[in-house]
Design a protein around this motif. Sequence first.
Motif, PDB file in Angstrom:
ATOM      1  N   ALA A   1       0.836  -1.199   0.000  1.00 17.86           N
ATOM      2  CA  ALA A   1       0.000   0.000   0.000  1.00 17.86           C
ATOM      3  C   ALA A   1       0.874   1.253   0.000  1.00 17.86           C
ATOM      4  O   ALA A   1       1.874   1.330   0.726  1.00 17.86           O
ATOM      5  CB  ALA A   1      -0.919  -0.004   1.223  1.00 17.86           C
ATOM      6  N   GLY A   2       0.516   2.212  -0.836  1.00 16.09           N
ATOM      7  CA  GLY A   2       1.319   3.433  -0.930  1.00 16.09           C
ATOM      8  C   GLY A   2       0.858   4.288  -2.082  1.00 16.09           C
ATOM      9  O   GLY A   2      -0.197   4.049  -2.683  1.00 16.09           O
ATOM     10  N   PRO A   3       1.657   5.272  -2.444  1.00 19.18           N
ATOM     11  CA  PRO A   3       1.236   6.235  -3.479  1.00 19.18           C
ATOM     12  C   PRO A   3       1.339   5.712  -4.910  1.00 19.18           C
ATOM     13  O   PRO A   3       0.794   6.332  -5.828  1.00 19.18           O
ATOM     14  CB  PRO A   3       2.206   7.398  -3.264  1.00 19.18           C
ATOM     15  CG  PRO A   3       3.444   6.771  -2.683  1.00 19.18           C
ATOM     16  CD  PRO A   3       2.949   5.643  -1.832  1.00 19.18           C
ATOM     17  N   ASP A   4       2.052   4.589  -5.131  1.00 19.29           N
ATOM     18  CA  ASP A   4       2.267   4.087  -6.490  1.00 19.29           C
ATOM     19  C   ASP A   4       1.414   2.853  -6.761  1.00 19.29           C
ATOM     20  O   ASP A   4       1.038   2.119  -5.840  1.00 19.29           O
ATOM     21  CB  ASP A   4       3.745   3.725  -6.688  1.00 19.29           C
ATOM     22  CG  ASP A   4       4.664   4.926  -6.489  1.00 19.29           C
ATOM     23  OD1 ASP A   4       4.313   6.009  -6.984  1.00 19.29           O
ATOM     24  OD2 ASP A   4       5.711   4.763  -5.833  1.00 19.29           O
ATOM     25  N   ARG A   5       1.123   2.634  -8.039  1.00 22.97           N
ATOM     26  CA  ARG A   5       0.430   1.418  -8.436  1.00 22.97           C
ATOM     27  C   ARG A   5       1.496   0.366  -8.747  1.00 22.97           C
ATOM     28  O   ARG A   5       2.246   0.486  -9.711  1.00 22.97           O
ATOM     29  CB  ARG A   5      -0.449   1.663  -9.655  1.00 22.97           C
ATOM     30  CG  ARG A   5      -1.205   0.400 -10.099  1.00 22.97           C
ATOM     31  CD  ARG A   5      -2.043   0.651 -11.331  1.00 22.97           C
ATOM     32  NE  ARG A   5      -3.142   1.539 -11.018  1.00 22.97           N
ATOM     33  CZ  ARG A   5      -3.719   2.351 -11.902  1.00 22.97           C
ATOM     34  NH1 ARG A   5      -3.259   2.409 -13.135  1.00 22.97           N
ATOM     35  NH2 ARG A   5      -4.730   3.112 -11.545  1.00 22.97           N
TER      36      ARG A   5
ATOM     37  N   VAL B   1      -1.864  -3.251  -6.601  1.00 23.62           N
ATOM     38  CA  VAL B   1      -2.217  -2.393  -5.467  1.00 23.62           C
ATOM     39  C   VAL B   1      -1.957  -0.952  -5.858  1.00 23.62           C
ATOM     40  O   VAL B   1      -0.846  -0.601  -6.277  1.00 23.62           O
ATOM     41  CB  VAL B   1      -1.382  -2.758  -4.220  1.00 23.62           C
ATOM     42  CG1 VAL B   1      -1.800  -1.902  -3.030  1.00 23.62           C
ATOM     43  CG2 VAL B   1      -1.527  -4.240  -3.886  1.00 23.62           C
ATOM     44  N   GLY B   2      -2.964  -0.115  -5.740  1.00 25.24           N
ATOM     45  CA  GLY B   2      -2.818   1.301  -6.058  1.00 25.24           C
ATOM     46  C   GLY B   2      -3.502   2.161  -5.020  1.00 25.24           C
ATOM     47  O   GLY B   2      -4.363   1.690  -4.270  1.00 25.24           O
ATOM     48  N   PRO B   3      -3.145   3.436  -4.943  1.00 28.25           N
ATOM     49  CA  PRO B   3      -3.712   4.332  -3.930  1.00 28.25           C
ATOM     50  C   PRO B   3      -5.215   4.533  -4.141  1.00 28.25           C
ATOM     51  O   PRO B   3      -5.658   4.915  -5.224  1.00 28.25           O
ATOM     52  CB  PRO B   3      -2.944   5.634  -4.136  1.00 28.25           C
ATOM     53  CG  PRO B   3      -2.453   5.577  -5.549  1.00 28.25           C
ATOM     54  CD  PRO B   3      -2.207   4.137  -5.837  1.00 28.25           C
ATOM     55  N   GLY B   4      -5.986   4.221  -3.099  1.00 27.03           N
ATOM     56  CA  GLY B   4      -7.422   4.448  -3.157  1.00 27.03           C
ATOM     57  C   GLY B   4      -8.166   3.562  -4.131  1.00 27.03           C
ATOM     58  O   GLY B   4      -9.312   3.858  -4.498  1.00 27.03           O
ATOM     59  N   GLU B   5      -7.557   2.461  -4.571  1.00 29.08           N
ATOM     60  CA  GLU B   5      -8.181   1.578  -5.551  1.00 29.08           C
ATOM     61  C   GLU B   5      -8.476   0.216  -4.938  1.00 29.08           C
ATOM     62  O   GLU B   5      -7.807  -0.221  -3.999  1.00 29.08           O
ATOM     63  CB  GLU B   5      -7.249   1.387  -6.754  1.00 29.08           C
ATOM     64  CG  GLU B   5      -6.873   2.670  -7.467  1.00 29.08           C
ATOM     65  CD  GLU B   5      -5.813   2.426  -8.538  1.00 29.08           C
ATOM     66  OE1 GLU B   5      -5.420   1.261  -8.730  1.00 29.08           O
ATOM     67  OE2 GLU B   5      -5.386   3.403  -9.168  1.00 29.08           O
ATOM     68  N   ARG B   6      -9.473  -0.448  -5.495  1.00 31.92           N
ATOM     69  CA  ARG B   6      -9.739  -1.817  -5.081  1.00 31.92           C
ATOM     70  C   ARG B   6      -8.602  -2.707  -5.574  1.00 31.92           C
ATOM     71  O   ARG B   6      -8.140  -2.587  -6.707  1.00 31.92           O
ATOM     72  CB  ARG B   6     -11.071  -2.300  -5.652  1.00 31.92           C
ATOM     73  CG  ARG B   6     -11.351  -3.770  -5.382  1.00 31.92           C
ATOM     74  CD  ARG B   6     -12.749  -4.174  -5.787  1.00 31.92           C
ATOM     75  NE  ARG B   6     -13.742  -3.658  -4.857  1.00 31.92           N
ATOM     76  CZ  ARG B   6     -15.020  -4.033  -4.855  1.00 31.92           C
ATOM     77  NH1 ARG B   6     -15.460  -4.900  -5.749  1.00 31.92           N
ATOM     78  NH2 ARG B   6     -15.863  -3.520  -3.970  1.00 31.92           N
ATOM     79  N   VAL B   7      -8.172  -3.604  -4.724  1.00 32.43           N
ATOM     80  CA  VAL B   7      -7.098  -4.523  -5.087  1.00 32.43           C
ATOM     81  C   VAL B   7      -7.584  -5.486  -6.161  1.00 32.43           C
ATOM     82  O   VAL B   7      -8.704  -6.011  -6.105  1.00 32.43           O
ATOM     83  CB  VAL B   7      -6.620  -5.303  -3.846  1.00 32.43           C
ATOM     84  CG1 VAL B   7      -5.632  -6.398  -4.222  1.00 32.43           C
ATOM     85  CG2 VAL B   7      -5.998  -4.346  -2.844  1.00 32.43           C
ATOM     86  N   VAL B   8      -6.743  -5.712  -7.171  1.00 25.78           N
ATOM     87  CA  VAL B   8      -7.030  -6.669  -8.233  1.00 25.78           C
ATOM     88  C   VAL B   8      -6.023  -7.806  -8.116  1.00 25.78           C
ATOM     89  O   VAL B   8      -4.816  -7.558  -8.032  1.00 25.78           O
ATOM     90  CB  VAL B   8      -6.913  -6.016  -9.624  1.00 25.78           C
ATOM     91  CG1 VAL B   8      -7.135  -7.055 -10.719  1.00 25.78           C
ATOM     92  CG2 VAL B   8      -7.911  -4.875  -9.766  1.00 25.78           C
ATOM     93  N   ALA B   9      -6.501  -9.040  -8.106  1.00 24.52           N
ATOM     94  CA  ALA B   9      -5.596 -10.180  -7.964  1.00 24.52           C
ATOM     95  C   ALA B   9      -6.152 -11.362  -8.737  1.00 24.52           C
ATOM     96  O   ALA B   9      -7.358 -11.634  -8.679  1.00 24.52           O
ATOM     97  CB  ALA B   9      -5.419 -10.554  -6.501  1.00 24.52           C
ATOM     98  N   TYR B  10      -5.277 -12.057  -9.474  1.00 29.48           N
ATOM     99  CA  TYR B  10      -5.725 -13.233 -10.214  1.00 29.48           C
ATOM    100  C   TYR B  10      -4.526 -14.021 -10.719  1.00 29.48           C
ATOM    101  O   TYR B  10      -3.398 -13.531 -10.738  1.00 29.48           O
ATOM    102  CB  TYR B  10      -6.621 -12.839 -11.385  1.00 29.48           C
ATOM    103  CG  TYR B  10      -6.034 -11.853 -12.375  1.00 29.48           C
ATOM    104  CD1 TYR B  10      -5.402 -12.289 -13.544  1.00 29.48           C
ATOM    105  CD2 TYR B  10      -6.133 -10.480 -12.160  1.00 29.48           C
ATOM    106  CE1 TYR B  10      -4.877 -11.385 -14.458  1.00 29.48           C
ATOM    107  CE2 TYR B  10      -5.614  -9.570 -13.061  1.00 29.48           C
ATOM    108  CZ  TYR B  10      -4.993 -10.023 -14.210  1.00 29.48           C
ATOM    109  OH  TYR B  10      -4.466  -9.128 -15.113  1.00 29.48           O
TER     110      TYR B  10
END
Length: 390
Positions: A156-160, A175-184
Amino acid sequence: MIVVGMLSGTSMDGLDVAVADLEIADGVIELTPVATSTTAWSPHVHKRLLALLPPSNTTIDEVCELDTLVGQAAADAAAAALAQAGVSGDLICWLGQTAYHWVRDGRALGSLQLGQPAWIAERTGLPVVSDLRTTDIAAGGHGAPLASTLDALWLAGPDRRAALNIGGIANITVVGPGERVVAYDTGPGNCLIDVVATRAGCPGYDVDGALAAWGHVDEALLAELLADPYYRAEPPKSTGRELFTADYLTKMLAVQPRALPPSDVAATLVALTARTVALACTGHGVTEVIGSGGGMRNPVLVAALRDALHPIPLRSSDELGLPTDAKEAYLTALLGFLTWNGLPGVTQGATGSTTPRILGRITPGQTPLRLPEPATAATTLRVRKTDRSR
């Protein structure tokens, strides 16, 4: 708490064990790596585990026997890890050995892990958290990749950024700032490379990428492999050796206009893994990729990944304090710690579930269970770098 995390990945090459010192305060989890180890399966058990893989048929007595043998081996590995680390454990989390991951029409319907946890509890006297995937599947998720839980807290942090794990199957977490986590799962990691390496007489895998290094990418075969519908499916999605089997590779090779030497097949499969991982990462606009898993020990695969990802940099999880070979074992310890503290083990949406759940079931040890008051939240994971974490 001192938590032992254990699993055997889709490569089925052995038990990975990590001993972690974990604590939580004000939503911040601090993880201190204590010790790691890998225990190879006995040749007898390893052969029987591989024989379970689709499209093979098996019997219920074989499943029962392997459930016991795998559980007993995990129990010995946990006890040995604690003894070697010189610490007394508080909890064990056991992700098990996946025998079958049931996905139909893009929906996960079930997942079977072998390794009866009662043997671990009996051998160590400690409570055991196990059967973590099924809880998420029952809640509508895929039960994978569970690495998204650690990655979301850790990166978690300021970068995607993307966390990449290359085991038998490769998976990413974005993982990006203020975004829903995407994982697959992106597709094959090492599993198909292992097949051709074994057929070529290598000891179960392509050691240091030597076989692939001699080969050349066959563009016709690569195009055939890339045409698989899995890569076009939208996340959330998960896969395993139920799809990418030895027979799958045999069928792909059978339709090629000429017989390919094993080195060319290996080189093409390396390109497949690198290409599908890079397409996934670039599609999410990440600025950095953090790699872990056994595939990061294959210099030919790492070089192919760097080329495919360019100009996005690829770093090793070792640089951030988590050993490349043991990151998933530390993840397993974290998942057990979350369950013990009454916290969800899946980030909302990461596996397709919109309702995160406290994962797994708990097998008591030799003393009555005394769980702590549930923690309110976990927002961040800090990894303390130590000499043992390298």
